[in-house]
Design a protein around this motif. Structure first.
Motif, PDB file in Angstrom:
ATOM      1  N   MET A   1      -9.782  63.280  91.906  1.00 36.62           N
ATOM      2  CA  MET A   1     -10.357  64.448  92.438  1.00 36.62           C
ATOM      3  C   MET A   1      -9.371  65.169  93.216  1.00 36.62           C
ATOM      4  O   MET A   1      -8.186  64.795  93.750  1.00 36.62           O
ATOM      5  N   THR A   2      -9.469  66.749  92.892  1.00 33.09           N
ATOM      6  CA  THR A   2      -8.120  67.552  93.365  1.00 33.09           C
ATOM      7  C   THR A   2      -8.846  68.344  94.569  1.00 33.09           C
ATOM      8  O   THR A   2      -9.914  69.002  94.180  1.00 33.09           O
ATOM      9  N   ALA A   3      -8.223  68.549  95.645  1.00 33.55           N
ATOM     10  CA  ALA A   3      -8.684  69.510  96.600  1.00 33.55           C
ATOM     11  C   ALA A   3      -8.520  70.927  96.081  1.00 33.55           C
ATOM     12  O   ALA A   3      -7.557  71.346  95.593  1.00 33.55           O
ATOM     13  N   GLY A   4      -9.503  71.675  96.405  1.00 29.03           N
ATOM     14  CA  GLY A   4      -9.657  73.249  95.836  1.00 29.03           C
ATOM     15  C   GLY A   4     -10.222  73.157  94.359  1.00 29.03           C
ATOM     16  O   GLY A   4     -10.581  74.139  94.242  1.00 29.03           O
ATOM     17  N   ILE A   5     -10.363  72.061  93.983  1.00 24.02           N
ATOM     18  CA  ILE A   5     -11.027  72.027  92.561  1.00 24.02           C
ATOM     19  C   ILE A   5     -12.424  71.371  92.721  1.00 24.02           C
ATOM     20  O   ILE A   5     -13.443  71.788  92.509  1.00 24.02           O
ATOM     21  N   ASP A   6     -12.259  69.994  92.746  1.00 25.62           N
ATOM     22  CA  ASP A   6     -13.596  68.934  93.002  1.00 25.62           C
ATOM     23  C   ASP A   6     -14.060  69.087  94.437  1.00 25.62           C
ATOM     24  O   ASP A   6     -14.975  68.795  94.477  1.00 25.62           O
ATOM     25  N   THR A   7     -12.896  68.901  95.339  1.00 25.49           N
ATOM     26  CA  THR A   7     -13.140  68.734  96.756  1.00 25.49           C
ATOM     27  C   THR A   7     -12.829  69.872  97.518  1.00 25.49           C
ATOM     28  O   THR A   7     -11.720  70.520  97.053  1.00 25.49           O
ATOM     29  N   PRO A   8     -13.183  70.203  98.661  1.00 23.72           N
ATOM     30  CA  PRO A   8     -12.783  71.201  99.486  1.00 23.72           C
ATOM     31  C   PRO A   8     -11.170  71.047  99.872  1.00 23.72           C
ATOM     32  O   PRO A   8     -11.028  69.718 100.335  1.00 23.72           O
ATOM     33  N   ASP A   9     -10.535  72.024  99.894  1.00 21.53           N
ATOM     34  CA  ASP A   9      -9.232  72.167 100.438  1.00 21.53           C
ATOM     35  C   ASP A   9      -9.302  72.537 101.883  1.00 21.53           C
ATOM     36  O   ASP A   9     -10.383  72.541 102.553  1.00 21.53           O
ATOM     37  N   ARG A  10      -8.390  72.828 102.604  1.00 22.27           N
ATOM     38  CA  ARG A  10      -8.253  72.910 104.166  1.00 22.27           C
ATOM     39  C   ARG A  10      -9.083  74.071 104.623  1.00 22.27           C
ATOM     40  O   ARG A  10      -9.442  74.079 105.682  1.00 22.27           O
ATOM     41  N   ARG A  11      -9.336  74.830 103.513  1.00 28.52           N
ATOM     42  CA  ARG A  11     -10.017  75.954 104.041  1.00 28.52           C
ATOM     43  C   ARG A  11     -11.535  76.061 103.550  1.00 28.52           C
ATOM     44  O   ARG A  11     -12.517  76.869 103.343  1.00 28.52           O
ATOM     45  N   GLY A  12     -12.028  74.788 102.981  1.00 30.57           N
ATOM     46  CA  GLY A  12     -13.357  74.476 102.461  1.00 30.57           C
ATOM     47  C   GLY A  12     -13.740  75.121 101.185  1.00 30.57           C
ATOM     48  O   GLY A  12     -14.839  75.128 100.834  1.00 30.57           O
ATOM     49  N   ARG A  13     -12.604  75.243 100.203  1.00 33.89           N
ATOM     50  CA  ARG A  13     -12.765  76.110  98.903  1.00 33.89           C
ATOM     51  C   ARG A  13     -12.909  74.922  97.972  1.00 33.89           C
ATOM     52  O   ARG A  13     -12.207  74.221  97.822  1.00 33.89           O
ATOM     53  N   THR A  14     -13.574  75.244  96.893  1.00 35.03           N
ATOM     54  CA  THR A  14     -13.665  74.350  95.710  1.00 35.03           C
ATOM     55  C   THR A  14     -13.656  75.464  94.269  1.00 35.03           C
ATOM     56  O   THR A  14     -13.904  76.558  94.317  1.00 35.03           O
ATOM     57  N   GLY A  15     -13.465  74.773  93.366  1.00 35.37           N
ATOM     58  CA  GLY A  15     -13.537  75.818  91.967  1.00 35.37           C
ATOM     59  C   GLY A  15     -12.444  76.724  91.825  1.00 35.37           C
ATOM     60  O   GLY A  15     -12.512  77.760  91.176  1.00 35.37           O
ATOM     61  N   LEU A  16     -11.175  76.656  92.537  1.00 32.40           N
ATOM     62  CA  LEU A  16     -10.287  77.437  92.555  1.00 32.40           C
ATOM     63  C   LEU A  16      -9.714  77.639  91.180  1.00 32.40           C
ATOM     64  O   LEU A  16      -8.807  78.619  91.000  1.00 32.40           O
ATOM     65  N   ASP A  17      -9.802  76.660  90.132  1.00 35.92           N
ATOM     66  CA  ASP A  17      -9.191  76.947  88.921  1.00 35.92           C
ATOM     67  C   ASP A  17     -10.225  77.617  87.963  1.00 35.92           C
ATOM     68  O   ASP A  17      -9.803  78.026  86.823  1.00 35.92           O
ATOM     69  N   ARG A  18     -11.328  78.228  88.468  1.00 38.74           N
ATOM     70  CA  ARG A  18     -12.167  78.958  87.675  1.00 38.74           C
ATOM     71  C   ARG A  18     -11.893  80.488  87.825  1.00 38.74           C
ATOM     72  O   ARG A  18     -12.130  81.422  86.739  1.00 38.74           O
ATOM     73  N   GLN A  19     -11.108  81.074  88.732  1.00 36.73           N
ATOM     74  CA  GLN A  19     -10.616  82.488  88.671  1.00 36.73           C
ATOM     75  C   GLN A  19      -9.864  82.939  87.820  1.00 36.73           C
ATOM     76  O   GLN A  19      -8.993  82.307  87.241  1.00 36.73           O
ATOM     77  N   GLY A  20     -10.533  83.805  86.934  1.00 33.18           N
ATOM     78  CA  GLY A  20      -9.863  84.494  85.826  1.00 33.18           C
ATOM     79  C   GLY A  20     -10.331  84.011  84.648  1.00 33.18           C
ATOM     80  O   GLY A  20      -9.889  84.632  83.466  1.00 33.18           O
ATOM     81  N   ARG A  21     -11.086  82.791  84.360  1.00 34.71           N
ATOM     82  CA  ARG A  21     -11.256  82.100  83.274  1.00 34.71           C
ATOM     83  C   ARG A  21     -12.271  82.964  82.185  1.00 34.71           C
ATOM     84  O   ARG A  21     -12.355  83.223  81.050  1.00 34.71           O
ATOM     85  N   ASP A  22     -13.252  84.085  83.043  1.00 36.85           N
ATOM     86  CA  ASP A  22     -14.250  84.550  82.229  1.00 36.85           C
ATOM     87  C   ASP A  22     -13.857  85.926  82.222  1.00 36.85           C
ATOM     88  O   ASP A  22     -14.644  87.161  81.636  1.00 36.85           O
ATOM     89  N   LEU A  23     -12.434  86.560  82.381  1.00 38.62           N
ATOM     90  CA  LEU A  23     -12.205  87.924  82.373  1.00 38.62           C
ATOM     91  C   LEU A  23     -12.322  88.343  80.787  1.00 38.62           C
ATOM     92  O   LEU A  23     -11.963  87.585  79.936  1.00 38.62           O
ATOM     93  N   ALA A  24     -12.811  89.767  80.605  1.00 39.83           N
ATOM     94  CA  ALA A  24     -13.321  89.942  79.254  1.00 39.83           C
ATOM     95  C   ALA A  24     -13.035  91.596  79.052  1.00 39.83           C
ATOM     96  O   ALA A  24     -13.267  92.146  78.080  1.00 39.83           O
ATOM     97  N   GLY A  25     -12.385  92.086  80.149  1.00 39.19           N
ATOM     98  CA  GLY A  25     -12.193  93.628  79.961  1.00 39.19           C
ATOM     99  C   GLY A  25     -11.006  94.216  79.016  1.00 39.19           C
ATOM    100  O   GLY A  25     -10.996  95.253  78.717  1.00 39.19           O
ATOM    101  N   ASN A  26     -10.069  93.285  78.693  1.00 40.84           N
ATOM    102  CA  ASN A  26      -9.131  93.638  77.830  1.00 40.84           C
ATOM    103  C   ASN A  26      -9.059  92.785  76.569  1.00 40.84           C
ATOM    104  O   ASN A  26      -8.838  91.654  76.447  1.00 40.84           O
ATOM    105  N   PRO A  27      -9.524  93.300  75.348  1.00 37.89           N
ATOM    106  CA  PRO A  27      -9.904  92.705  74.099  1.00 37.89           C
ATOM    107  C   PRO A  27      -8.355  91.995  73.701  1.00 37.89           C
ATOM    108  O   PRO A  27      -8.462  91.232  73.162  1.00 37.89           O
TER     109      PRO A  27
END
Length: 220
Positions: A1-27
């Motif tokens: 389990m990794t803080a900021g991914i699976d469990t909350p980090d010190r600011r309560g955030r999770t899923g931080l490794d998802r940012q940018g994965r779905d970008l599709a504006g530039n082919p």
């Protein structure tokens, strides 16, 4: 389990490794992977992507990005008195990179922290100078260091009441802020840009805008 991914980090955030994965504006860019390197306070990621060059060939690239959120800054001016209000505070990154004492003169600024840019800049102006400002005018919203930092800075100009008494010091003590409030003739501030006494990028940009297109156009 990794803080900021699976469990909350010190600011309560999770899923931080998802940012940018779905970008599709530039082919010509295909995101392959996003790795979370740190989320102690702000977020450091390493992104792997395929990039199509102008001649058509593809290469695999990796870049680190530092995400501290977007921010806002404001140039406070009194057009009648030809003055501006700046702040002076210690900046460790500048100090470790050859600034003689780390004490930078700057326009009031801060992160949005979930607020709209205009709301954020009214908050920051009050916290850092003690002033209630007039109607803010959005000047520009540049990416300040697009090679590595995601931040976009919304830069405003706003009048202040020059007849009001200025606080000598300001800032939020709980956040470690120890700010000196500085009122200067605009001409002196612009001269400090030329000599390097003012070396903060957002402040340089807003002062030069004020001289070229803003409230002090034609006076410098």
């Amino acid at each position: 389990m990794t803080a900021g991914i699976d469990t909350p980090d010190r600011r309560g955030r999770t899923g931080l490794d998802r940012q940018g994965r779905d970008l599709a504006g530039n082919p010509g860019v295909r995101i392959v992977d996003v790795e979370l390197l740190s989320s102690d306070w702000y977020v450091l990621r390493k992104t792997t992507y395929d990039y199509r060059h102008q001649d058509g060939h593809w290469t695999r690239e990796q870049r680190e990005t530092y995400d501290r959120g977007d921010g806002a800054a404001v140039l406070l001016y009194d057009a009648d008195r030809a003055t501006v209000v700046l702040t002076q505070q210690f900046r460790l990154p500048a100090y470790v990179n050859e600034h003689p004492d780390g004490m930078l003169l700057e326009v009031p600024a801060g992160l949005l922290d979930g607020d709209a840019p205009e709301e954020a800049i009214r908050r920051e102006a009050a916290e850092e100078t003690g002033l209630d400002i007039g109607e803010p005018h959005l000047v520009f919203a540049p990416y300040m260091s697009p090679g590595s930092v995601t931040e976009r800075l919304h830069c405003f100009a706003a009048p202040y009441d020059g007849s009001a008494a200025l606080a000598a010091r300001a800032g939020v003590a709980e956040e470690g802020e120890d700010i000196t409030v500085v009122e200067l003739p605009f001409a002196d501030a612009l001269a400090m840009v030329r000599t390097g006494r003012i070396a903060d990028a957002k402040t340089v940009m807003l002062l030069q805008w004020a001289a070229l297109e803003g409230p002090f156009k034609g006076t410098a």
